[in-house]
Design an enzyme around this catalytic site. Structure first.
Site, PDB file in Angstrom:
ATOM      1  N   ARG A   1       3.298   1.996   8.529  1.00 40.44           N
ATOM      2  CA  ARG A   1       3.228   1.151   7.513  1.00 40.44           C
ATOM      3  C   ARG A   1       4.280   1.604   6.379  1.00 40.44           C
ATOM      4  O   ARG A   1       4.183   2.501   5.475  1.00 40.44           O
ATOM      5  CB  ARG A   1       1.907   1.393   6.430  1.00 40.44           C
ATOM      6  CG  ARG A   1       0.828   0.650   7.383  1.00 40.44           C
ATOM      7  CD  ARG A   1      -0.213   0.755   6.722  1.00 40.44           C
ATOM      8  NE  ARG A   1      -0.767  -0.574   6.313  1.00 40.44           N
ATOM      9  CZ  ARG A   1      -1.912  -0.823   5.556  1.00 40.44           C
ATOM     10  NH1 ARG A   1      -2.834  -0.165   5.656  1.00 40.44           N
ATOM     11  NH2 ARG A   1      -1.843  -2.129   5.081  1.00 40.44           N
TER      12      ARG A   1
ATOM     13  N   GLN B   1       6.995  -3.793   6.799  1.00 41.99           N
ATOM     14  CA  GLN B   1       6.091  -4.708   5.800  1.00 41.99           C
ATOM     15  C   GLN B   1       5.831  -5.920   6.220  1.00 41.99           C
ATOM     16  O   GLN B   1       4.806  -6.546   6.183  1.00 41.99           O
ATOM     17  CB  GLN B   1       6.604  -4.810   4.431  1.00 41.99           C
ATOM     18  CG  GLN B   1       5.804  -3.641   3.237  1.00 41.99           C
ATOM     19  CD  GLN B   1       6.312  -3.362   2.031  1.00 41.99           C
ATOM     20  OE1 GLN B   1       7.645  -3.974   1.856  1.00 41.99           O
ATOM     21  NE2 GLN B   1       5.697  -2.792   1.263  1.00 41.99           N
TER      22      GLN B   1
ATOM     23  N   ASP C   1       3.401  -6.166   8.883  1.00 41.42           N
ATOM     24  CA  ASP C   1       1.926  -5.499   8.664  1.00 41.42           C
ATOM     25  C   ASP C   1       0.810  -6.411   8.482  1.00 41.42           C
ATOM     26  O   ASP C   1       0.422  -7.084   7.461  1.00 41.42           O
ATOM     27  CB  ASP C   1       2.271  -4.782   7.303  1.00 41.42           C
ATOM     28  CG  ASP C   1       0.956  -3.759   6.912  1.00 41.42           C
ATOM     29  OD1 ASP C   1       0.075  -3.844   8.003  1.00 41.42           O
ATOM     30  OD2 ASP C   1       1.224  -3.167   6.237  1.00 41.42           O
TER      31      ASP C   1
ATOM     32  N   SER D   1      -2.140  -5.322   5.962  1.00 39.35           N
ATOM     33  CA  SER D   1      -1.749  -5.925   5.021  1.00 39.35           C
ATOM     34  C   SER D   1      -2.055  -7.382   4.379  1.00 39.35           C
ATOM     35  O   SER D   1      -2.708  -7.612   3.557  1.00 39.35           O
ATOM     36  CB  SER D   1      -0.327  -5.514   4.056  1.00 39.35           C
ATOM     37  OG  SER D   1      -0.253  -4.248   4.065  1.00 39.35           O
TER      38      SER D   1
ATOM     39  N   TYR E   1      -1.413   6.524   1.327  1.00 35.34           N
ATOM     40  CA  TYR E   1      -2.658   6.437   1.392  1.00 35.34           C
ATOM     41  C   TYR E   1      -3.728   7.539   0.882  1.00 35.34           C
ATOM     42  O   TYR E   1      -3.166   8.629   0.242  1.00 35.34           O
ATOM     43  CB  TYR E   1      -2.952   6.585   3.002  1.00 35.34           C
ATOM     44  CG  TYR E   1      -2.728   5.305   3.573  1.00 35.34           C
ATOM     45  CD1 TYR E   1      -3.332   4.224   3.593  1.00 35.34           C
ATOM     46  CD2 TYR E   1      -1.494   5.275   4.531  1.00 35.34           C
ATOM     47  CE1 TYR E   1      -3.211   3.066   4.269  1.00 35.34           C
ATOM     48  CE2 TYR E   1      -1.106   4.285   5.164  1.00 35.34           C
ATOM     49  CZ  TYR E   1      -2.058   3.238   5.089  1.00 35.34           C
ATOM     50  OH  TYR E   1      -1.746   2.020   5.678  1.00 35.34           O
TER      51      TYR E   1
HETATM   52  P1  NAD Z   1      -6.889   1.426   2.913  1.00 36.91           P
HETATM   53  O1  NAD Z   1      -7.340   0.064   3.025  1.00 36.91           O
HETATM   54  O2  NAD Z   1      -6.786   2.540   3.546  1.00 36.91           O
HETATM   55  O3  NAD Z   1      -7.821   1.878   1.475  1.00 36.91           O
HETATM   56  C1  NAD Z   1      -8.137   0.974   0.321  1.00 36.91           C
HETATM   57  C2  NAD Z   1      -8.140   1.693  -0.882  1.00 36.91           C
HETATM   58  O4  NAD Z   1      -9.290   2.603  -0.985  1.00 36.91           O
HETATM   59  C3  NAD Z   1      -6.759   2.647  -1.132  1.00 36.91           C
HETATM   60  O5  NAD Z   1      -6.252   2.057  -2.292  1.00 36.91           O
HETATM   61  C4  NAD Z   1      -7.457   4.081  -1.363  1.00 36.91           C
HETATM   62  O6  NAD Z   1      -6.701   4.957  -2.039  1.00 36.91           O
HETATM   63  C5  NAD Z   1      -8.807   3.735  -1.850  1.00 36.91           C
HETATM   64  N1  NAD Z   1      -9.660   4.882  -1.539  1.00 36.91           N
HETATM   65  C6  NAD Z   1     -10.019   5.700  -0.521  1.00 36.91           C
HETATM   66  N2  NAD Z   1     -10.940   6.536  -0.728  1.00 36.91           N
HETATM   67  C7  NAD Z   1     -11.444   6.418  -1.970  1.00 36.91           C
HETATM   68  C8  NAD Z   1     -12.530   6.985  -3.005  1.00 36.91           C
HETATM   69  N3  NAD Z   1     -13.079   8.093  -2.443  1.00 36.91           N
HETATM   70  N4  NAD Z   1     -12.533   6.379  -4.085  1.00 36.91           N
HETATM   71  C9  NAD Z   1     -11.930   5.123  -4.495  1.00 36.91           C
HETATM   72  N5  NAD Z   1     -10.988   4.658  -3.966  1.00 36.91           N
HETATM   73  C10 NAD Z   1     -10.770   5.210  -2.328  1.00 36.91           C
HETATM   74  O7  NAD Z   1      -5.390   1.084   1.974  1.00 36.91           O
HETATM   75  P2  NAD Z   1      -4.633  -0.204   1.673  1.00 36.91           P
HETATM   76  O8  NAD Z   1      -5.089  -1.079   0.871  1.00 36.91           O
HETATM   77  O9  NAD Z   1      -4.222  -0.629   3.353  1.00 36.91           O
HETATM   78  O10 NAD Z   1      -3.154   0.541   1.448  1.00 36.91           O
HETATM   79  C11 NAD Z   1      -3.202   1.454   0.223  1.00 36.91           C
HETATM   80  C12 NAD Z   1      -1.520   1.697  -0.191  1.00 36.91           C
HETATM   81  O11 NAD Z   1      -0.997   2.047   0.835  1.00 36.91           O
HETATM   82  C13 NAD Z   1      -1.442   0.524  -1.030  1.00 36.91           C
HETATM   83  O12 NAD Z   1      -1.713   0.331  -2.155  1.00 36.91           O
HETATM   84  C14 NAD Z   1       0.303   0.864  -0.854  1.00 36.91           C
HETATM   85  O13 NAD Z   1       0.512   1.736  -1.903  1.00 36.91           O
HETATM   86  C15 NAD Z   1       0.296   1.679   0.650  1.00 36.91           C
HETATM   87  N6  NAD Z   1       0.792   0.537   1.662  1.00 36.91           N
HETATM   88  C16 NAD Z   1       2.238   0.605   1.984  1.00 36.91           C
HETATM   89  C17 NAD Z   1       2.634  -0.143   3.061  1.00 36.91           C
HETATM   90  C18 NAD Z   1       3.870  -0.313   3.632  1.00 36.91           C
HETATM   91  O14 NAD Z   1       4.763   0.420   2.752  1.00 36.91           O
HETATM   92  N7  NAD Z   1       4.532  -0.952   4.467  1.00 36.91           N
HETATM   93  C19 NAD Z   1       1.652  -1.098   3.492  1.00 36.91           C
HETATM   94  C20 NAD Z   1       0.202  -0.985   3.297  1.00 36.91           C
HETATM   95  C21 NAD Z   1       0.055  -0.180   2.339  1.00 36.91           C
END
Ligand code: NAD
Length: 373
Positions: free
Chosen positions: A120, A125, A128, A131, A226
């Protein structure tokens, strides 16, 4: 080189590559063979594949003739054995959680890539699938909530009286959560959201939702954006805050995940019992243990009039656009491993290495070798 696209199992409506993506593959001098009716549930019939220049074949022919097999869901060991020995397998195998399949691929000296392993990073991106499918899931979860709720989402001022907007609480404002916020806002709901990452706060506010603050969350800059596991004390504080908000909410959509771990439990049984009858909880973390104590994966349960929907593969319910996004991710990845119409694997490339499950009987990816030890 011949690329084969398989029909997915019957509970899956998506297809790995739609005709428009196949057209691009053909322009790279590859041959493409499609299993009969592979795209039917995503509204792409055999004729539409033929029209772009692909050939329709039986499943056994595709398995036996292709140099690369593309699917979404993993295929059986028996079918993998029917592939040419040097053929590449590409799919979303859940390799880190499927040691049996991974060990089989290693034993058989297969070359396999699993799309959920795509690093990630910014460069990756466009490949992915996690996402893209989280975008579909977040959107669709709100539509599911709206159709399950015995109330309107938007506010109405009518001659028959006024209707207040539904209150929606989103737990976890990552990719799926942000899409759920945007969709619920478009439907006119009043939206509150919560996340342990401070970076999420700004994004929540920019979508016009309110951010629920719980102080003391642990963050780790090395976690690649994350969330990390929280202390028992913080989780209790969080559960109490969610309890307070839940009693006022009509809908809760939970999306909280921690990569490689069981999903955090955020909605306790007492919280469900405190909610208004008719309320709906959509648990998008159901397959990794659930964010709600009463969630049952792939099932809907009703407790005191509160519906708890343990969502499974909801991306499959939007098969046309989900397949379109999937196919685009696939093409961007294939660009890295196909040169001049032939397979060219460069394991110096962090994306190729990171996405590879195994090659020549070895686990190329360190996450896979760690999982197997
Ligand atoms: P995910 O599916 O692992 O998690 C979903 C959400 O749950 C996250 O925002 C996390 O912070 C939240 N979470 C975890 N524990 C929690 C708790 N106890 N209470 C409340 N919320 C909680 O994550 P995702 O949506 O796939 O990605 C999260 C972040 O990662 C994105 O917003 C982004 O910033 C980053 N990301 C970057 C890339 C990239 O650069 N290619 C790709 C995907 C995601």
């Amino acid at each position: 080189m011949t690329i084969g696209i398989l029909k997915e199992p019957k509970e899956e409506s998506r297809v790995a590559l739609l005709p428009e993506a196949v057209k691009t593959l053909l322009s790279w001098n590859a041959q493409v063979i499609i299993e009969t009716d592979a795209g039917l549930l995503a509204f792409a019939n055999n004729e539409s594949y033929k029209a772009v220049g692909a050939t329709i074949k039986s499943r056994m022919e595709v398995l036996a003739e292709a140099d690369m097999i593309c699917s979404i869901q993993p295929i059986s060991q028996e079918e993998i054995s029917k592939m040419k020995p040097e053929a590449i397998l590409l799919g979303q195998m859940g390799a880190l959680f499927n040691p049996e399949l991974t060990k089989f691929l290693l034993k058989e000296k297969r070359t396999a890539f699993s799309m959920e392993l795509v690093p990630r990073t910014t460069r990756a991106q466009s490949m992915d699938v996690l996402s893209s499918m989280a975008t579909v899931t977040g959107y669709k979860s709100v539509l599911l909530a709206a159709s399950s709720l015995p109330r309107f989402f938007p506010m109405f001022m009518t001659a028959a009286g006024s209707i207040t907007p539904a209150k929606v609480l989103i737990l976890g404002a990552g990719v799926a959560g942000l899409q759920a916020i945007a969709t619920a806002k478009r439907l006119g709901a009043s939206v509150f959201a919560f996340d342990v990452r401070q970076a999420a706060k700004e994004e929540v506010l920019s979508l016009g939702a309110k951010f629920v603050d719980v102080e003391g969350a642990k963050e780790d800059k090395g976690a690649g954006g994350y969330a990390v596991e929280q202390s028992a004390e913080f989780i209790q504080k969080q559960k109490d805050t969610i309890h307070e908000y839940a009693a006022k909410s009509d809908v809760i959509i939970t999306t909280a995940q921690i990569p490689g771990r069981k999903a955090p439990l955020l909605v306790e049984e007492r919280t469900v019992l405190a909610m208004k009858p008719g309320s709906v909880i959509i648990d998008l973390a159901a397959s990794s243990g659930g964010n709600c104590a009463l969630t049952q994966a792939d099932q809907t349960v009703e407790i005191n009039g509160v519906k708890i929907i343990g969502v499974g593969n909801i991306a499959s319910e939007l098969p046309q656009d989900a397949s379109k996004m999937y196919g685009k991710n696939y093409l961007n990845f294939l660009k890295l491993i196909i040169k001049d119409g032939e397979i060219n694997l460069n394991f110096e490339d962090d994306i190729v290495k990171g996405t590879c499950v195994c090659h020549n009987g070895e686990a190329v990816n360190s996450r896979i070798s760690e999982m197997l030890t």
